[in-house]
Scaffold this motif. Structure first.
Motif, mmCIF file in Angstrom:
data_model
loop_
_atom_site.group_PDB
_atom_site.id
_atom_site.type_symbol
_atom_site.label_atom_id
_atom_site.label_comp_id
_atom_site.label_asym_id
_atom_site.label_seq_id
_atom_site.Cartn_x
_atom_site.Cartn_y
_atom_site.Cartn_z
ATOM 1 N N CYS A 62 0.835 -1.214 0.000
ATOM 2 C CA CYS A 62 0.000 0.000 0.000
ATOM 3 C C CYS A 62 0.864 1.257 0.000
ATOM 4 N N ALA A 63 1.934 1.236 0.792
ATOM 5 C CA ALA A 63 2.831 2.383 0.832
ATOM 6 C C ALA A 63 3.478 2.616 -0.524
ATOM 7 N N LEU A 64 3.872 1.538 -1.194
ATOM 8 C CA LEU A 64 4.493 1.668 -2.517
ATOM 9 C C LEU A 64 3.523 2.278 -3.521
ATOM 10 N N LEU A 65 2.268 1.875 -3.480
ATOM 11 C CA LEU A 65 1.274 2.438 -4.399
ATOM 12 C C LEU A 65 1.096 3.934 -4.159
ATOM 13 N N VAL A 66 1.031 4.341 -2.885
ATOM 14 C CA VAL A 66 0.894 5.767 -2.574
ATOM 15 C C VAL A 66 2.108 6.539 -3.070
ATOM 16 N N LEU A 67 3.306 5.975 -2.862
ATOM 17 C CA LEU A 67 4.530 6.651 -3.290
ATOM 18 C C LEU A 67 4.599 6.770 -4.811
ATOM 19 N N LEU A 68 4.120 5.761 -5.503
ATOM 20 C CA LEU A 68 4.105 5.832 -6.964
ATOM 21 C C LEU A 68 3.217 6.970 -7.444
ATOM 22 N N ALA A 121 2.469 9.594 -5.657
ATOM 23 C CA ALA A 121 3.012 10.858 -5.166
ATOM 24 C C ALA A 121 4.183 11.347 -6.002
ATOM 25 N N PHE A 122 5.086 10.429 -6.397
ATOM 26 C CA PHE A 122 6.300 10.826 -7.104
ATOM 27 C C PHE A 122 6.241 10.558 -8.596
ATOM 28 N N GLY A 123 5.493 9.540 -9.007
ATOM 29 C CA GLY A 123 5.376 9.250 -10.420
ATOM 30 C C GLY A 123 6.537 8.495 -11.014
ATOM 31 N N THR A 124 7.539 8.145 -10.224
ATOM 32 C CA THR A 124 8.682 7.377 -10.724
ATOM 33 C C THR A 124 8.938 6.208 -9.787
ATOM 34 N N LEU A 125 9.308 5.080 -10.363
ATOM 35 C CA LEU A 125 9.540 3.877 -9.568
ATOM 36 C C LEU A 125 10.784 4.013 -8.698
ATOM 37 N N VAL A 126 11.825 4.635 -9.226
ATOM 38 C CA VAL A 126 13.064 4.782 -8.456
ATOM 39 C C VAL A 126 12.816 5.618 -7.206
ATOM 40 N N ALA A 127 12.158 6.758 -7.359
ATOM 41 C CA ALA A 127 11.879 7.608 -6.204
ATOM 42 C C ALA A 127 10.986 6.894 -5.197
ATOM 43 N N ALA A 128 10.013 6.147 -5.677
ATOM 44 C CA ALA A 128 9.094 5.456 -4.771
ATOM 45 C C ALA A 128 9.799 4.373 -3.964
ATOM 46 N N MET A 129 10.843 3.772 -4.529
ATOM 47 C CA MET A 129 11.518 2.676 -3.837
ATOM 48 C C MET A 129 12.464 3.159 -2.750
ATOM 49 N N PRO A 163 12.061 5.431 -0.131
ATOM 50 C CA PRO A 163 11.501 5.329 1.227
ATOM 51 C C PRO A 163 11.238 3.890 1.650
ATOM 52 N N ILE A 164 10.809 3.034 0.710
ATOM 53 C CA ILE A 164 10.537 1.639 1.057
ATOM 54 C C ILE A 164 11.822 0.941 1.485
ATOM 55 N N PHE A 165 12.879 1.080 0.678
ATOM 56 C CA PHE A 165 14.153 0.448 1.002
ATOM 57 C C PHE A 165 14.692 0.979 2.327
ATOM 58 N N THR A 166 14.620 2.284 2.528
ATOM 59 C CA THR A 166 15.129 2.883 3.766
ATOM 60 C C THR A 166 14.387 2.344 4.980
ATOM 61 N N ALA A 167 13.067 2.274 4.898
ATOM 62 C CA ALA A 167 12.275 1.786 6.027
ATOM 63 C C ALA A 167 12.565 0.322 6.318
ATOM 64 N N LEU A 168 12.727 -0.492 5.280
ATOM 65 C CA LEU A 168 13.002 -1.911 5.496
ATOM 66 C C LEU A 168 14.361 -2.112 6.161
ATOM 67 N N VAL A 169 15.365 -1.347 5.748
ATOM 68 C CA VAL A 169 16.676 -1.433 6.399
ATOM 69 C C VAL A 169 16.572 -0.990 7.860
ATOM 70 N N SER A 170 15.845 0.102 8.074
ATOM 71 C CA SER A 170 15.668 0.608 9.441
ATOM 72 C C SER A 170 14.996 -0.429 10.333
ATOM 73 N N ILE A 171 13.943 -1.065 9.822
ATOM 74 C CA ILE A 171 13.227 -2.072 10.615
ATOM 75 C C ILE A 171 14.112 -3.286 10.872
ATOM 76 N N ALA A 172 14.864 -3.717 9.863
ATOM 77 C CA ALA A 172 15.740 -4.875 10.041
ATOM 78 C C ALA A 172 16.777 -4.624 11.128
ATOM 79 N N LEU A 199 10.248 10.008 2.987
ATOM 80 C CA LEU A 199 9.387 10.696 2.027
ATOM 81 C C LEU A 199 9.564 12.209 2.108
ATOM 82 N N PHE A 200 9.626 12.761 3.327
ATOM 83 C CA PHE A 200 9.766 14.209 3.485
ATOM 84 C C PHE A 200 11.092 14.702 2.902
ATOM 85 N N LEU A 201 12.164 13.957 3.163
ATOM 86 C CA LEU A 201 13.455 14.365 2.615
ATOM 87 C C LEU A 201 13.490 14.237 1.099
#
Length: 748
Positions: free
Chosen positions: A186-192, A194-202, A204-213, A249-251
């Motif tokens: 769901c977050a990825l769909l919202v980011l897509l 919001a930004f319109g590009t797959l690279v930009a959308a990924m 925040p997802i990658f950052t959050a997954l690393v942070s959680i791990a 996302l904010f940054l």
């Protein structure tokens, strides 16, 4: 100055992107591998110092042995559908199972059903009671499963055998499910969008997954040195996933705006971390302050859960200000690669046409009417909170078909609803008493007095410890553990005064009653500390006392709406079925009761929910106020600044809120009722905060206050260290000079 330090950090990470990226990935992989190899011990410390239930527990442990500790007793509930358990073939099977259980490690006593109180009057439901000693209490589920497997002989005889351990609902392990995956998708769909590009959308997802791990790895390893609650990992995942994506996302949004304005890549990263990175640090600080305040709740479980969950927020902030700039530096302008058609922002101007900006201007033109209407709406949303039903949540509300739920139903059917929450009455004797038959008169009188208490259905035979200095009496109330009247029975038994005996009451119901009482006493202190410290942090961030106090009060308003939603869904039962709750056995009398049934909310949940919500809601306040203050310092027009701030942050904050709501709604699918409560409360609060509060209440109040919003007495301005996140000229070329900025805020 903090912005200078952050700017330097962001620039360094952008220049050394590969090294920063490698370090974070290695940390995530290494910590995850360590938890796999070493395990992640969990142990809910449900002790509550200086309470009557804790004194009863200590007497029970010291005087009667570990087998009488909570968690030291496991029961196998037997149900023979085709005939009584006393028939010879079934009795032989039961005795064979008892012998097999007795041979297992750590089993010190096994009681078969053929004893007083061990078999129901129907003779079809019975209990095998197992007492353990020296076992690992943190592996209660595994121990119970082994005992259940040893009862296989009764199953071969056609008897249902269901394990029921004596742990509290807080001890139940929360099993993982698809909610994390649903939340990320769901977050990825919202980011897509919001930004319109797959690279930009990924990013925040990658950052959050690393942070959680990394966060979960640290939390898992901490279990080897401190008591880590079983709920810690799921709470850390829920909060960490939401804030981790939001902060990145904010940054990212600010960085792409600077790139579109022609700023070189590394300079754009530096400015982004200096500006939006500072807001991230302060926003994360408010969340950590709120969670840390749970240490004042007087409940060890909450205290530990609070600071351990805060670890996920720490890593969300650290990855946002280091890993995000590293990725941005490596990608350069490729951050806008793989553009998707028909999605993303249509324009990239700093103040692009925005519905939020138009809303800000509309609200600023009629602040009194908007304020009055908003107060009415928020009051209506919060009104159901008056019906919030606080109590204890027992296994009668577990998922249908689970062993815990089935065991609860069988015991309630065979022995009465109170059998699922027995009271353990422990009397400390002034003089040693001999274990005789009949019992000592003092013991007999105590047994009679307990039996005479209103609401007590049955009293078991008293048991003396070896020294004869303490007596243990199990009392079965007439009410289920989740029934408020069960707590009243606890309080009534505690009023027994008998010369020569000091009476204490323990057990699950007594412990939860004491926890609720303790938290009720400490809640005003927790709320006060959270509000004051958060307001102080906002004062450091914006150097504006009025804004700091107002923001803290606004967050309390959104909390009212969240608790109102909880009351509607759970206490009034209007959505309990929708969130996946199954009605308890008593709610099956009619169609209406099955469709709409109330669910009590554990007494410690509101104060914990308050801390989490207050911190998360403050995030959007920080980002919005940062933009408004920067606009105000540019031109000094308060109403225009409100509209510009709302317009410039509207898209990104809306996207962030949608992500947060999607993540929390996804977690409602978890079978654990506690997670469902948090999912509903967090989702509603964020939705209200990002729409009604941000779109109407904040602009209306800021328009009415005018320049008073940013007024700061000169003496206070001199005392506040230079940590403001909004007064950095390097982030905006048209920022007001320092002299003009001081003039704008010096007088109301």
């Amino acid at each position: 100055m903090m912005t200078t330090l952050l700017a330097g950090l962001g620039g360094w990470c952008a220049r050394h992107g590969k090294a920063v990226l490698a370090l974070w990935v290695l940390a995530a992989v290494g910590l995850t591998a360590a938890t796999v190899l070493l395990g992640t011990p969990t142990s809910n410390n449900v002790s509550i110092p200086d309470t009557d239930a804790q004194r009863a527990h200590d007497l029970m442990r010291d005087g009667f042995g570990p087998g009488y500790d909570p968690g030291g007793t496991v029961q196998i509930v037997l149900y023979a559908e085709d005939g009584p358990l006393t028939d010879e073939p079934r009795r032989e099977a039961v005795e064979e199972a008892v012998d097999a259980i007795a041979e297992l490690p750590h089993v010190v006593e096994v009681q078969d059903p053929y004893r007083i109180g061990g078999i129901a009057s129907s003779l079809r439901i019975g209990l095998i009671t197992v007492r353990l000693q020296g076992h690992d209490s943190s592996k209660q589920a595994e121990t119970t499963e082994k005992l259940s497997q040893a009862a296989e002989p009764v199953r071969r005889a056609g008897i249902e055998a269901v394990p029921a351990d004596s742990s509290t609902p807080a001890d139940k392990e929360i099993k993982t499910g698809p909610s994390e995956i649903i939340g990320v998708v769901c977050a990825l769909l919202v980011l897509l969008f919001a930004f319109g590009t797959l690279v930009a959308a990924m990013i925040p997802i990658f950052t959050a997954l690393v942070s959680i791990a990394v966060g979960l790895g640290v939390i898992g390893l901490l279990g080897h040195v401190v008591d880590v609650p079983k709920q810690a990992s799921i709470m850390a995942t829920m909060i960490g996933l939401g804030v981790g994506i939001d902060y990145a996302l904010f940054l990212l949004s600010r960085h792409r705006k600077l790139l579109a304005a022609g700023v070189p890549v590394h300079e754009a990263v530096r400015r982004t971390v200096a500006g939006s990175g500072g807001a991230v640090v302060f926003a994360g600080g408010t969340v950590m302050i709120a969670l840390s305040a749970l240490m004042l709740a007087g409940f060890p479980l909450l205290r530990t859960l609070g600071w351990i969950t805060g670890i996920s927020v720490v890593f969300a902030v650290l990855t946002a200000i280091t890993l995000v700039p590293a990725q941005l530096g490596l990608l350069g302008h490729r951050v806008n690669a793989l553009r998707l058609p028909l999605v993303g922002p249509r324009t990239r101007g700093e103040h692009a046409a925005s519905g939020w900006a138009s809303l800000g201007r509309w609200v600023s033109a009629r602040p009194w009417r908007v304020l009055a209407g908003t107060v009415v709406v928020l009051g209506a949303l919060a009104a159901p909170a008056l019906a919030l039903d606080l109590g204890s949540l027992d296994d009668g509300y577990a998922d249908e078909g689970t062993p815990a739920r089935r065991a609860y139903e069988l015991m309630a059917t065979g022995f009465g609803p109170g059998f699922n929450g027995p009271l353990v009455v422990v009397g400390a004797l002034d003089r040693p008493v001999a274990d005789t038959t009949p019992a000592d008169p003092l013991v007999q009188v105590l047994q009679q007095r307990v039996a005479q208490v209103d609401g007590v259905a049955h009293v078991a035979t008293p048991k003396l410890n070896e020294a004869g200095t303490a007596v243990l009496i199990q009392a079965i109330p007439e009410y289920a553990p989740s029934d408020d009247r069960a707590a009243e029975v606890v309080r009534a038994v505690r009023t027994i005064e008998l010369p020569g005996v000091d009476v204490h009451v323990g057990g699950e119901v007594a412990g939860l009653t004491d926890a609720a009482d303790r938290i009720s006493e400490r809640t005003p202190l927790v709320i006060g500390v959270v509000v004051l410290l958060s307001a102080f942090l906002l004062l450091l961030a914006f150097r504006a006392p009025v804004v700091a106090i107002k923001a803290a009060v606004m967050n309390l308003v959104s909390l009212g709406a969240a608790f109102g939603a909880l009351a509607l869904v759970f206490s009034l039962g209007l959505g309990s079925r929708l969130v996946g709750m199954d009605p308890p056995p008593s709610a099956s009398a009619s169609y209406v009761e099955v469709l709409f049934f109330s669910v009590p909310i554990d007494g410690y949940v509101p104060v914990m929910l308050f801390a989490v919500l207050f911190g998360l809601s403050m995030d959007y306040e920080v980002f919005l106020l940062t933009s408004v203050r920067q606009a105000y310092l540019r031109h000094g027009d308060n109403r225009r600044a409100v509209a510009e701030g709302l317009g410039s942050t509207g898209r990104v904050i809306t996207s962030a809120a949608l992500i947060m709501v999607a993540v929390f709604v996804a977690f409602i699918a978890y079978p654990d009722p506690l997670v469902k409560v948090f999912g509903v409360g967090l989702a509603v609060a964020i939705a209200v905060d990002a729409t009604i509060i941000r779109g109407f209440l904040v602009p209306a109040t800021m328009a009415l206050l005018g320049r008073l919003n940013w007024w700061c007495p000169r003496w206070l301005d001199r005392l506040i260290p230079p940590l403001s996140v909004a007064e950095h000229a390097e982030d905006d070329d048209d920022q007001a000079p320092p002299e003009r900025a001081r003039e704008l805020v010096a007088t109301p």
